[in-house]
Design a protein around this motif. Structure first.
Motif, PDB file in Angstrom:
ATOM      1  N   GLY A 229      21.321 -61.299  -9.570  1.00 25.54           N
ATOM      2  CA  GLY A 229      21.056 -61.352 -10.999  1.00 25.54           C
ATOM      3  C   GLY A 229      21.762 -62.484 -11.710  1.00 25.54           C
ATOM      4  O   GLY A 229      22.723 -63.063 -11.207  1.00 25.54           O
ATOM      5  N   GLU A 230      21.235 -62.844 -12.883  1.00 27.22           N
ATOM      6  CA  GLU A 230      21.808 -63.889 -13.736  1.00 27.22           C
ATOM      7  C   GLU A 230      21.927 -65.221 -13.007  1.00 27.22           C
ATOM      8  O   GLU A 230      22.861 -65.996 -13.240  1.00 27.22           O
ATOM      9  CB  GLU A 230      23.170 -63.451 -14.293  1.00 27.22           C
ATOM     10  N   GLY A 231      20.981 -65.486 -12.106  1.00 27.53           N
ATOM     11  CA  GLY A 231      20.944 -66.770 -11.417  1.00 27.53           C
ATOM     12  C   GLY A 231      21.932 -66.915 -10.277  1.00 27.53           C
ATOM     13  O   GLY A 231      22.102 -68.010  -9.739  1.00 27.53           O
ATOM     14  N   LYS A 232      22.571 -65.828  -9.875  1.00 29.26           N
ATOM     15  CA  LYS A 232      23.565 -65.896  -8.804  1.00 29.26           C
ATOM     16  C   LYS A 232      22.997 -65.322  -7.505  1.00 29.26           C
ATOM     17  O   LYS A 232      22.211 -64.371  -7.518  1.00 29.26           O
ATOM     18  CB  LYS A 232      24.836 -65.138  -9.200  1.00 29.26           C
ATOM     19  N   PHE A 233      23.438 -65.918  -6.383  1.00 20.93           N
ATOM     20  CA  PHE A 233      22.999 -65.518  -5.056  1.00 20.93           C
ATOM     21  C   PHE A 233      24.231 -65.334  -4.174  1.00 20.93           C
ATOM     22  O   PHE A 233      25.239 -66.030  -4.345  1.00 20.93           O
ATOM     23  CB  PHE A 233      22.067 -66.577  -4.454  1.00 20.93           C
ATOM     24  N   ARG A 234      24.136 -64.419  -3.216  1.00 21.53           N
ATOM     25  CA  ARG A 234      25.323 -64.097  -2.422  1.00 21.53           C
ATOM     26  C   ARG A 234      24.946 -63.757  -0.988  1.00 21.53           C
ATOM     27  O   ARG A 234      23.894 -63.181  -0.711  1.00 21.53           O
ATOM     28  CB  ARG A 234      26.066 -62.921  -3.059  1.00 21.53           C
ATOM     29  N   THR A 235      25.841 -64.130  -0.071  1.00 21.05           N
ATOM     30  CA  THR A 235      25.718 -63.717   1.324  1.00 21.05           C
ATOM     31  C   THR A 235      27.097 -63.343   1.837  1.00 21.05           C
ATOM     32  O   THR A 235      28.107 -63.932   1.414  1.00 21.05           O
ATOM     33  CB  THR A 235      25.112 -64.820   2.206  1.00 21.05           C
ATOM     34  N   THR A 236      27.159 -62.368   2.716  1.00 17.74           N
ATOM     35  CA  THR A 236      28.411 -61.947   3.347  1.00 17.74           C
ATOM     36  C   THR A 236      28.223 -61.953   4.852  1.00 17.74           C
ATOM     37  O   THR A 236      27.193 -61.498   5.370  1.00 17.74           O
ATOM     38  CB  THR A 236      28.826 -60.542   2.872  1.00 17.74           C
ATOM     39  N   MET A 237      29.213 -62.487   5.548  1.00 18.59           N
ATOM     40  CA  MET A 237      29.127 -62.611   7.004  1.00 18.59           C
ATOM     41  C   MET A 237      30.503 -62.465   7.624  1.00 18.59           C
ATOM     42  O   MET A 237      31.530 -62.570   6.942  1.00 18.59           O
ATOM     43  CB  MET A 237      28.557 -63.983   7.377  1.00 18.59           C
ATOM     44  N   ILE A 238      30.537 -62.220   8.920  1.00 16.56           N
ATOM     45  CA  ILE A 238      31.736 -62.380   9.732  1.00 16.56           C
ATOM     46  C   ILE A 238      31.472 -63.600  10.603  1.00 16.56           C
ATOM     47  O   ILE A 238      30.659 -63.537  11.529  1.00 16.56           O
ATOM     48  CB  ILE A 238      32.035 -61.140  10.585  1.00 16.56           C
ATOM     49  N   PRO A 239      32.068 -64.744  10.311  1.00  9.20           N
ATOM     50  CA  PRO A 239      31.698 -65.991  10.991  1.00  9.20           C
ATOM     51  C   PRO A 239      31.672 -65.899  12.508  1.00  9.20           C
ATOM     52  O   PRO A 239      30.717 -66.359  13.148  1.00  9.20           O
ATOM     53  CB  PRO A 239      32.768 -66.985  10.498  1.00  9.20           C
ATOM     54  N   GLU A 240      32.704 -65.302  13.096  1.00  3.89           N
ATOM     55  CA  GLU A 240      32.761 -65.261  14.553  1.00  3.89           C
ATOM     56  C   GLU A 240      31.662 -64.367  15.135  1.00  3.89           C
ATOM     57  O   GLU A 240      31.129 -64.652  16.202  1.00  3.89           O
ATOM     58  CB  GLU A 240      34.134 -64.788  15.014  1.00  3.89           C
ATOM     59  N   ASP A 241      31.306 -63.305  14.418  1.00  2.04           N
ATOM     60  CA  ASP A 241      30.205 -62.460  14.874  1.00  2.04           C
ATOM     61  C   ASP A 241      28.876 -63.192  14.745  1.00  2.04           C
ATOM     62  O   ASP A 241      28.006 -63.098  15.628  1.00  2.04           O
ATOM     63  CB  ASP A 241      30.159 -61.161  14.070  1.00  2.04           C
ATOM     64  N   LEU A 242      28.686 -63.895  13.640  1.00  2.00           N
ATOM     65  CA  LEU A 242      27.434 -64.609  13.415  1.00  2.00           C
ATOM     66  C   LEU A 242      27.193 -65.660  14.495  1.00  2.00           C
ATOM     67  O   LEU A 242      26.064 -65.839  14.966  1.00  2.00           O
ATOM     68  CB  LEU A 242      27.462 -65.264  12.033  1.00  2.00           C
ATOM     69  N   PHE A 243      28.264 -66.346  14.911  1.00  2.00           N
ATOM     70  CA  PHE A 243      28.138 -67.417  15.906  1.00  2.00           C
ATOM     71  C   PHE A 243      28.426 -66.934  17.328  1.00  2.00           C
ATOM     72  O   PHE A 243      28.521 -67.755  18.245  1.00  2.00           O
ATOM     73  CB  PHE A 243      29.084 -68.568  15.555  1.00  2.00           C
ATOM     74  N   ALA A 244      28.571 -65.622  17.511  1.00  2.00           N
ATOM     75  CA  ALA A 244      28.970 -65.090  18.823  1.00  2.00           C
ATOM     76  C   ALA A 244      28.033 -65.512  19.944  1.00  2.00           C
ATOM     77  O   ALA A 244      28.471 -65.794  21.064  1.00  2.00           O
ATOM     78  CB  ALA A 244      29.057 -63.563  18.756  1.00  2.00           C
ATOM     79  N   GLY A 245      26.741 -65.560  19.656  1.00  2.00           N
ATOM     80  CA  GLY A 245      25.787 -65.932  20.695  1.00  2.00           C
ATOM     81  C   GLY A 245      25.693 -67.429  20.939  1.00  2.00           C
ATOM     82  O   GLY A 245      24.952 -67.861  21.832  1.00  2.00           O
ATOM     83  N   ILE A 246      26.434 -68.202  20.157  1.00  2.00           N
ATOM     84  CA  ILE A 246      26.379 -69.665  20.261  1.00  2.00           C
ATOM     85  C   ILE A 246      27.665 -70.237  20.847  1.00  2.00           C
ATOM     86  O   ILE A 246      27.636 -71.188  21.638  1.00  2.00           O
ATOM     87  CB  ILE A 246      26.115 -70.276  18.870  1.00  2.00           C
ATOM     88  N   LEU A 247      28.813 -69.643  20.480  1.00  2.00           N
ATOM     89  CA  LEU A 247      30.098 -70.132  20.973  1.00  2.00           C
ATOM     90  C   LEU A 247      30.242 -69.895  22.465  1.00  2.00           C
ATOM     91  O   LEU A 247      29.761 -68.896  23.000  1.00  2.00           O
ATOM     92  CB  LEU A 247      31.242 -69.425  20.235  1.00  2.00           C
ATOM     93  N   ASN A 248      30.915 -70.815  23.126  1.00  2.00           N
ATOM     94  CA  ASN A 248      31.238 -70.640  24.535  1.00  2.00           C
ATOM     95  C   ASN A 248      32.466 -69.740  24.679  1.00  2.00           C
ATOM     96  O   ASN A 248      33.242 -69.569  23.724  1.00  2.00           O
ATOM     97  CB  ASN A 248      31.508 -71.991  25.199  1.00  2.00           C
ATOM     98  N   GLU A 249      32.644 -69.178  25.847  1.00  2.00           N
ATOM     99  CA  GLU A 249      33.777 -68.291  26.092  1.00  2.00           C
ATOM    100  C   GLU A 249      35.096 -69.018  25.816  1.00  2.00           C
ATOM    101  O   GLU A 249      35.300 -70.154  26.251  1.00  2.00           O
ATOM    102  CB  GLU A 249      33.743 -67.787  27.535  1.00  2.00           C
TER     103      GLU A 249
END
Length: 283
Positions: A229-249
Motif C-alpha cells: 500500500g501507499e506505493g510501497k513494496f516489500r520482500t522478506t528472505m533468508i539469503p543463505e536459504d534462497l541461494f542454498a541450491g546455488i552455493l557450493n559446499e
C-alpha cells in the motif's frame, strides 16, 4: 524486539545522559550516511586509568589543541597520523570547557558501510598532537579509551533494509518506496504486480552467483515484491536459504547485490545501479 525497545529507550534518554558520558554522538539514533557530531567530554575523564594524563594537562593549559585518535569501526580513511604527530585533519573543535567535537559522515570518514558502523560502534581517545608524556605531568598526553555504541535511525529512504545488522541465515526485509523513485521515470507509478528484484549473491571479491538472469526475473515468484500500500513494496528472505541450491559446499554469502526491475523497463547503458547489503560473519 529487544533491539527496537533499546533504540527507543536510548533515544528518549539521550539528552538526559549525554553530558554524563565521556564520549557520545548527536543525532542519535544515527543515519550512517549523514553527518553526525562526535563529542568528547574531558570533564568526565579520569587520569591514570590507562597511562593517560590529558585531563590534568588541559586543566593547566585549557587552550591546548586536542586531536582525535580512533580505530573502530576502522581507522579513519585518511589516517590518524603518527602517535607523536597527529594528522591535522584529526583536530577537534573546542565547544566548551574541556568539551571537544568533530563532525563527519561516518561511512565516508571511516570508509565502512552502515552495518559495520552499527556492529562495532566508535572507539576513540583524545590526545595532544604528540601523545607522548609532557614534562611536568604524569602519564601520556591522551585520554583513556572511549567507546560509543551507534544506534541506527529508522529508515525513511527510497529503499530500506531491515535489520541493520544481519547474518546470511537471518531474515532480511527489503522495502522499496516507489513514491520516492526519482532516478528512473520508467520505474515510477508501479502497479501492485509490477515490482521485482534482481539478486546477485557475493561469496567474496572473485565469486558471485546470479539468482536469475534479469530477463527471467519475472518468471520467479520469489523475486516479486509484495505491494503493502501507499506505493510501497516489500520482500522478506533468508539469503543463505534462497541461494542454498546455488552455493557450493562450504561457501557462505558475504553480500547481496540487488536492484529493482520492472517488466518492459531497461536501465540506461552502463553498470547496473546495484544496492549492496553486507552480511556479517560472526563465526
Amino acid at each position: 524486539m529487544k533491539k527496537i525497545l533499546f533504540s527507543l529507550l536510548a533515544f528518549a534518554c539521550m539528552h538526559a545522559t549525554a553530558h554524563a558520558q565521556k564520549a557520545y554522538v548527536l543525532p542519535s539514533p544515527t543515519d550512517a550516511n549523514s553527518e553526525l557530531t562526535l563529542f568528547i567530554d574531558m570533564n568526565q575523564s579520569e587520569d591514570g586509568i590507562q597511562n593517560n594524563g590529558l585531563s590534568a594537562i588541559l586543566d593547566a593549559f585549557p587552550d591546548t589543541t586536542v586531536y582525535l585518535w580512533t580505530w573502530d569501526p576502522s581507522g579513519p580513511a585518511a589516517g590518524n597520523g603518527d602517535w607523536d604527530n597527529s594528522a591535522d585533519h584529526q583536530q577537534l573543535t573546542k565547544v566548551g570547557p574541556k568539551l571537544y567535537s568533530m563532525t563527519f559522515v561516518p561511512t565516508e570518514y571511516y570508509g565502512v558501510d552502515g552495518p559495520q558502523l552499527f556492529a562495532r560502534g566508535i572507539s576513540c581517545l583524545a590526545k595532544l598532537k604528540n601523545g607522548n608524556p609532557v614534562d611536568g605531568f604524569s602519564f601520556e598526553a591522551k585520554s583513556e579509551d572511549m567507546h560509543v555504541d551507534i544506534i541506527p535511525q529508522l529508515c525513511a529512504a527510497r529503499i530500506c533494509v531491515f535489520p541493520e545488522l544481519r547474518e546470511p541465515d537471518d531474515f532480511l526485509t527489503i522495502t522499496y518506496d516507489n513514491t520516492k523513485e526519482v532516478l528512473y521515470e520508467g520505474l515510477q507509478n508501479m502497479g501492485d504486480d509490477d515490482c521485482y528484484i534482481y539478486l546477485l549473491g557475493k561469496v567474496d571479491a572473485f565469486t558471485s552467483y546470479e539468482y536469475a538472469p534479469e530477463t527471467d526475473v519475472y518468471t520467479y515468484p520469489e523475486l516479486k515484491l509484495t505491494s503493502i500500500g501507499e506505493g510501497k513494496f516489500r520482500t522478506t528472505m533468508i539469503p543463505e536459504d534462497l541461494f542454498a541450491g546455488i552455493l557450493n559446499e562450504g561457501e557462505s554469502l558475504s553480500e547481496i547485490w540487488y536492484y529493482i526491475v520492472r517488466e518492459g523497463f531497461t536501465y540506461p547503458p552502463g553498470p547496473p545501479p546495484f544496492e549492496i547489503i553486507s552480511l556479517l560473519d560472526c563465526e
